[in-house]
Design a protein around this motif. Structure first.
Motif, PDB file in Angstrom:
ATOM      1  N   ARG A  15      -8.565   8.904  -3.112  1.00 27.77           N
ATOM      2  CA  ARG A  15      -8.634   8.078  -1.908  1.00 27.77           C
ATOM      3  C   ARG A  15      -8.412   6.605  -2.172  1.00 27.77           C
ATOM      4  O   ARG A  15      -8.314   6.164  -3.302  1.00 27.77           O
ATOM      5  N   HIS A  16      -8.385   5.870  -1.074  1.00 32.82           N
ATOM      6  CA  HIS A  16      -8.219   4.418  -1.073  1.00 32.82           C
ATOM      7  C   HIS A  16      -9.372   3.759  -1.828  1.00 32.82           C
ATOM      8  O   HIS A  16     -10.513   3.789  -1.369  1.00 32.82           O
ATOM      9  N   ASP A  17      -9.074   3.190  -2.980  1.00 32.88           N
ATOM     10  CA  ASP A  17     -10.107   2.545  -3.803  1.00 32.88           C
ATOM     11  C   ASP A  17      -9.429   1.914  -5.005  1.00 32.88           C
ATOM     12  O   ASP A  17      -8.274   2.215  -5.300  1.00 32.88           O
ATOM     13  N   GLY A  76       1.194   5.237   8.917  1.00 34.03           N
ATOM     14  CA  GLY A  76      -0.163   4.680   8.837  1.00 34.03           C
ATOM     15  C   GLY A  76      -0.264   3.375   9.607  1.00 34.03           C
ATOM     16  O   GLY A  76       0.255   3.244  10.717  1.00 34.03           O
ATOM     17  N   GLU A  77      -0.916   2.394   9.013  1.00 33.71           N
ATOM     18  CA  GLU A  77      -1.178   1.121   9.698  1.00 33.71           C
ATOM     19  C   GLU A  77       0.113   0.347   9.976  1.00 33.71           C
ATOM     20  O   GLU A  77       0.949   0.198   9.102  1.00 33.71           O
ATOM     21  N   ARG A  78       0.216  -0.174  11.206  1.00 34.30           N
ATOM     22  CA  ARG A  78       1.384  -0.967  11.618  1.00 34.30           C
ATOM     23  C   ARG A  78       0.948  -2.400  11.939  1.00 34.30           C
ATOM     24  O   ARG A  78      -0.245  -2.691  12.061  1.00 34.30           O
ATOM     25  N   ALA A  83      -6.980  -5.529  14.587  1.00 36.15           N
ATOM     26  CA  ALA A  83      -8.251  -5.320  13.872  1.00 36.15           C
ATOM     27  C   ALA A  83      -8.667  -6.564  13.093  1.00 36.15           C
ATOM     28  O   ALA A  83      -9.855  -6.830  12.924  1.00 36.15           O
ATOM     29  N   PHE A  84      -7.695  -7.321  12.614  1.00 37.46           N
ATOM     30  CA  PHE A  84      -7.991  -8.493  11.767  1.00 37.46           C
ATOM     31  C   PHE A  84      -7.189  -9.700  12.271  1.00 37.46           C
ATOM     32  O   PHE A  84      -6.257 -10.159  11.620  1.00 37.46           O
ATOM     33  N   PRO A  85      -7.567 -10.236  13.451  1.00 35.25           N
ATOM     34  CA  PRO A  85      -6.740 -11.293  14.057  1.00 35.25           C
ATOM     35  C   PRO A  85      -6.717 -12.584  13.243  1.00 35.25           C
ATOM     36  O   PRO A  85      -5.897 -13.468  13.504  1.00 35.25           O
ATOM     37  N   HIS A  86      -7.592 -12.682  12.254  1.00 34.76           N
ATOM     38  CA  HIS A  86      -7.682 -13.922  11.464  1.00 34.76           C
ATOM     39  C   HIS A  86      -6.927 -13.845  10.141  1.00 34.76           C
ATOM     40  O   HIS A  86      -6.876 -14.822   9.410  1.00 34.76           O
ATOM     41  N   TRP A  87      -6.357 -12.710   9.782  1.00 33.89           N
ATOM     42  CA  TRP A  87      -5.766 -12.573   8.444  1.00 33.89           C
ATOM     43  C   TRP A  87      -4.447 -13.321   8.282  1.00 33.89           C
ATOM     44  O   TRP A  87      -4.125 -13.808   7.215  1.00 33.89           O
ATOM     45  N   PHE A  88      -3.651 -13.374   9.341  1.00 32.52           N
ATOM     46  CA  PHE A  88      -2.283 -13.898   9.200  1.00 32.52           C
ATOM     47  C   PHE A  88      -2.058 -15.088  10.128  1.00 32.52           C
ATOM     48  O   PHE A  88      -2.920 -15.433  10.940  1.00 32.52           O
ATOM     49  N   GLU A 129      -3.037   7.458   3.272  1.00 31.98           N
ATOM     50  CA  GLU A 129      -1.926   7.491   4.226  1.00 31.98           C
ATOM     51  C   GLU A 129      -1.851   6.227   5.071  1.00 31.98           C
ATOM     52  O   GLU A 129      -0.790   5.854   5.557  1.00 31.98           O
ATOM     53  N   TRP A 130      -2.993   5.569   5.246  1.00 35.14           N
ATOM     54  CA  TRP A 130      -3.046   4.332   6.037  1.00 35.14           C
ATOM     55  C   TRP A 130      -2.182   3.249   5.381  1.00 35.14           C
ATOM     56  O   TRP A 130      -1.492   2.486   6.033  1.00 35.14           O
ATOM     57  N   ALA A 131      -2.222   3.201   4.027  1.00 33.07           N
ATOM     58  CA  ALA A 131      -1.395   2.227   3.297  1.00 33.07           C
ATOM     59  C   ALA A 131       0.056   2.701   3.210  1.00 33.07           C
ATOM     60  O   ALA A 131       0.972   1.891   3.207  1.00 33.07           O
ATOM     61  N   HIS A 181      -7.250  -5.437  -4.552  1.00 35.76           N
ATOM     62  CA  HIS A 181      -7.204  -4.121  -3.911  1.00 35.76           C
ATOM     63  C   HIS A 181      -7.145  -4.293  -2.400  1.00 35.76           C
ATOM     64  O   HIS A 181      -7.923  -5.065  -1.833  1.00 35.76           O
ATOM     65  N   SER A 182      -6.217  -3.573  -1.761  1.00 32.30           N
ATOM     66  CA  SER A 182      -6.167  -3.521  -0.305  1.00 32.30           C
ATOM     67  C   SER A 182      -5.955  -4.918   0.282  1.00 32.30           C
ATOM     68  O   SER A 182      -4.960  -5.547  -0.021  1.00 32.30           O
ATOM     69  N   ARG A 183      -6.915  -5.450   1.043  1.00 33.16           N
ATOM     70  CA  ARG A 183      -6.706  -6.809   1.561  1.00 33.16           C
ATOM     71  C   ARG A 183      -6.576  -7.793   0.389  1.00 33.16           C
ATOM     72  O   ARG A 183      -5.876  -8.794   0.481  1.00 33.16           O
ATOM     73  N   GLY A 184      -7.279  -7.468  -0.699  1.00 35.67           N
ATOM     74  CA  GLY A 184      -7.160  -8.291  -1.914  1.00 35.67           C
ATOM     75  C   GLY A 184      -5.786  -8.134  -2.567  1.00 35.67           C
ATOM     76  O   GLY A 184      -5.292  -9.055  -3.225  1.00 35.67           O
ATOM     77  N   GLY A 185      -5.171  -6.960  -2.395  1.00 32.63           N
ATOM     78  CA  GLY A 185      -3.830  -6.729  -2.944  1.00 32.63           C
ATOM     79  C   GLY A 185      -2.773  -7.505  -2.165  1.00 32.63           C
ATOM     80  O   GLY A 185      -1.838  -8.067  -2.734  1.00 32.63           O
ATOM     81  N   LYS A 186      -2.943  -7.557  -0.850  1.00 32.50           N
ATOM     82  CA  LYS A 186      -2.032  -8.372  -0.021  1.00 32.50           C
ATOM     83  C   LYS A 186      -2.118  -9.820  -0.518  1.00 32.50           C
ATOM     84  O   LYS A 186      -1.110 -10.518  -0.657  1.00 32.50           O
ATOM     85  N   THR A 187      -3.374 -10.242  -0.751  1.00 30.53           N
ATOM     86  CA  THR A 187      -3.607 -11.627  -1.171  1.00 30.53           C
ATOM     87  C   THR A 187      -3.014 -11.899  -2.546  1.00 30.53           C
ATOM     88  O   THR A 187      -2.411 -12.948  -2.778  1.00 30.53           O
ATOM     89  N   GLN A 227      -1.509  -3.021  14.698  1.00 30.13           N
ATOM     90  CA  GLN A 227      -2.880  -2.561  14.417  1.00 30.13           C
ATOM     91  C   GLN A 227      -3.614  -3.547  13.512  1.00 30.13           C
ATOM     92  O   GLN A 227      -4.780  -3.868  13.724  1.00 30.13           O
ATOM     93  N   ILE A 228      -2.903  -4.032  12.498  1.00 35.39           N
ATOM     94  CA  ILE A 228      -3.578  -4.964  11.576  1.00 35.39           C
ATOM     95  C   ILE A 228      -3.876  -6.289  12.286  1.00 35.39           C
ATOM     96  O   ILE A 228      -4.941  -6.885  12.098  1.00 35.39           O
ATOM     97  N   ASN A 229      -2.958  -6.725  13.155  1.00 36.72           N
ATOM     98  CA  ASN A 229      -3.187  -7.983  13.879  1.00 36.72           C
ATOM     99  C   ASN A 229      -4.307  -7.862  14.903  1.00 36.72           C
ATOM    100  O   ASN A 229      -4.950  -8.853  15.252  1.00 36.72           O
ATOM    101  N   ASP A 267     -12.436 -10.336  -5.294  1.00 37.78           N
ATOM    102  CA  ASP A 267     -13.352  -9.344  -4.708  1.00 37.78           C
ATOM    103  C   ASP A 267     -13.517  -9.629  -3.215  1.00 37.78           C
ATOM    104  O   ASP A 267     -13.421 -10.766  -2.781  1.00 37.78           O
ATOM    105  N   HIS A 268     -13.746  -8.569  -2.447  1.00 41.90           N
ATOM    106  CA  HIS A 268     -14.077  -8.796  -1.035  1.00 41.90           C
ATOM    107  C   HIS A 268     -15.290  -7.943  -0.689  1.00 41.90           C
ATOM    108  O   HIS A 268     -15.195  -6.919  -0.025  1.00 41.90           O
ATOM    109  N   GLY A 269     -16.420  -8.361  -1.209  1.00 37.94           N
ATOM    110  CA  GLY A 269     -17.687  -7.737  -0.838  1.00 37.94           C
ATOM    111  C   GLY A 269     -18.074  -6.522  -1.655  1.00 37.94           C
ATOM    112  O   GLY A 269     -19.136  -5.929  -1.420  1.00 37.94           O
TER     113      GLY A 269
HETATM  114  C1  GTR Z   1      -8.336  -1.732   6.349  1.00 40.16           C
HETATM  115  C2  GTR Z   1      -7.060  -2.434   6.736  1.00 40.16           C
HETATM  116  C3  GTR Z   1      -6.116  -2.329   5.595  1.00 40.16           C
HETATM  117  C4  GTR Z   1      -6.751  -2.706   4.276  1.00 40.16           C
HETATM  118  C5  GTR Z   1      -8.195  -2.244   4.163  1.00 40.16           C
HETATM  119  C6  GTR Z   1      -9.007  -2.885   3.044  1.00 40.16           C
HETATM  120  O1  GTR Z   1      -9.227  -1.605   7.346  1.00 40.16           O
HETATM  121  O2  GTR Z   1      -6.560  -1.801   7.862  1.00 40.16           O
HETATM  122  O3  GTR Z   1      -4.965  -3.119   5.860  1.00 40.16           O
HETATM  123  O4  GTR Z   1      -6.639  -4.048   4.036  1.00 40.16           O
HETATM  124  O5  GTR Z   1      -8.890  -2.466   5.301  1.00 40.16           O
HETATM  125  O6  GTR Z   1      -8.887  -4.060   2.748  1.00 40.16           O
HETATM  126  O7  GTR Z   1      -9.813  -2.150   2.469  1.00 40.16           O
END
Ligand code: GTR
Length: 383
Positions: free
Chosen positions: A364-366, A260-262, A269-274, A313-315, A222-228, A265-267, A123-125
């Motif tokens: 949508r994204h969820d 969408g996100e490149r 917005a989230f300089p600490h992720w990678f 579309e962002w994903a 999901h999302s950042r959790g899915g990357k993880t 952009q991710i680096n 989970d992320h919040g």
């Molecule tokens: C967004 C980010 C995505 C995705 C998403 C999320 O802001 O750009 O890569 O990880 O957050 O985790 O909901």
């Protein structure tokens, strides 16, 4: 006209999965597991996610904080605290704690005790209320639906491992395990690698739980959790199944030519992720020594499920699906089919191969009950 996956691959100049760094063709499961897969793990650690400096900490204990029946006796809820000590300087070093919430179906009363396959969610919040014990079933984590499908389910919170903020890598497990007497290396672990480390510690616990069949644990995010979840599943072969829900950029989606996100952009917005090294590839995805189908391929021959949402579309669903298709050769080496020949599916029409599955749902994204319904249907008879 839609390009075939081969045409898209050439068009986007995606690196080849089955050619090793010395230029040799990989043509057996053995060579894949012994040569190519470790090579790819190294590349992703160095250039993308960063290296985990420790695996299981020397000092780690599991404490049962609560255990009680729930859902009218249909399940049991346990709260487990995973305590560990870092090797930071000072007398005792710093301490960390990850709280794991686990639901398992209630004892069936059969002579032989049942051990349940289980879904481990990062989970992320989204589930703070659940952690306070207020609402154990939400669309994001529909515990009753999962239990009634015959699975256990566990959840850990990202912020217990490493808060999702850029603080110069002082808080969370970075503060516990990173050397603080020299500048940070370009391949030092980012927050996503730290979260993946936490998922492996959750697995350390699940291996000891008498109600869980640890050979049948799926990791899902999901999302950042899915990357993880994908990175955790690539690193830790104890996960029998990996589920990426809408993980997008630097998750399931091919980076080259992505909509969408490149990477830049991710680096930003989230300089600490990678890893810091990943920033070299801002607006230079074509210079990456890997692309994300290689991350998916590292799950082979285990179960892999990728899901997308039509409005996300962002994903970029098309790039997520292409990645899954381009991962198929790793499954083929194991004598298993994939989805390479299947055209991009209609909405809400899940595709199942032997060990790989995909859906794109409306909306949508969820992460919601529709996603879980499709994921559980794929797991049935497989996990
Ligand atoms: C967004 C980010 C995505 C995705 C998403 C999320 O802001 O750009 O890569 O990880 O957050 O985790 O909901």
């Amino acid at each position: 006209m839609q390009l075939s996956k081969e045409e898209q691959s050439v068009e986007r100049s995606i690196p080849q999965l089955l050619v090793s760094l010395d230029g040799n063709e990989i043509d057996s499961a053995g060579e894949w597991m012994e040569r190519r897969r470790p090579e790819l793990l190294e590349l992703f650690a160095e250039h993308v996610y960063g290296r985990q400096p420790v695996s299981r900490p020397q000092w780690m204990i599991f404490a049962v904080a609560a255990q009680e029946p729930c859902f009218n006796g249909r399940a049991v809820r346990k709260k487990i605290d995973i305590h560990f000590v870092g090797d930071g300087e000072g007398e005792s070093g710093g301490q960390g704690r990850i709280r794991l919430t686990l639901y398992v179906p209630a004892d069936t009363g059969e002579a032989e005790k049942k051990r349940w396959p289980a879904f481990l969610l990062l989970d992320h919040g989204r589930l703070s209320a659940v952690r306070e014990g207020e609402s154990p079933s939400t669309p994001f984590w529909p515990v009753e639906q999962i239990i009634d499908s015959g699975y256990g389910t566990a959840m850990i919170a990202a912020e217990d491992i490493d808060p999702d903020e850029h603080d110069g890598f002082r808080n969370g497990v970075h503060g516990l395990f990173d050397p603080n007497d020299r500048p940070r290396d370009g391949d030092a672990w980012g927050t996503i690698s730290a979260w993946a480390w936490g998922l492996s510690r959750a697995m350390d616990y699940l291996e000891t739980d008498p109600d869980v069949d640890s050979a049948r644990v799926a990791v899902i995010g999901h999302s950042r959790g899915g990357k993880t979840a994908l990175w955790a599943g690539a690193l830790d072969e104890r996960f029998a199944m990996v589920v990426s829900n809408e993980s997008g950029c630097t998750g399931a989606a091919i980076s080259r030519g992505k909509a969408g996100e490149r990477v830049h952009q991710i680096n930003t917005a989230f300089p600490h992720w990678f890893a810091d090294n990943y920033k070299r590839y801002n607006e230079r995805e074509e210079e990456l020594p890997v692309d994300q189908h290689m991350l998916l391929a590292m799950i082979a021959p285990r179960l892999l499920y990728v899901s997308s949402a039509a409005e996300d579309e962002w994903a970029d669903p098309a790039s997520e699906y292409l990645s899954l298709q381009l991962a198929e050769p790793a499954y083929r080496l194991h004598g298993l089919g994939g989805l390479a020949a299947a055209p991009f599916p209609e909405l809400d029409t899940p595709l199942h191969a032997e060990r790989c599955g995909y859906h794109i749902r409306a909306g949508r994204h969820d992460l919601n009950e529709v996603d879980w319904t499709y994921v559980l249907a794929f797991a049935e008879g497989r996990l």
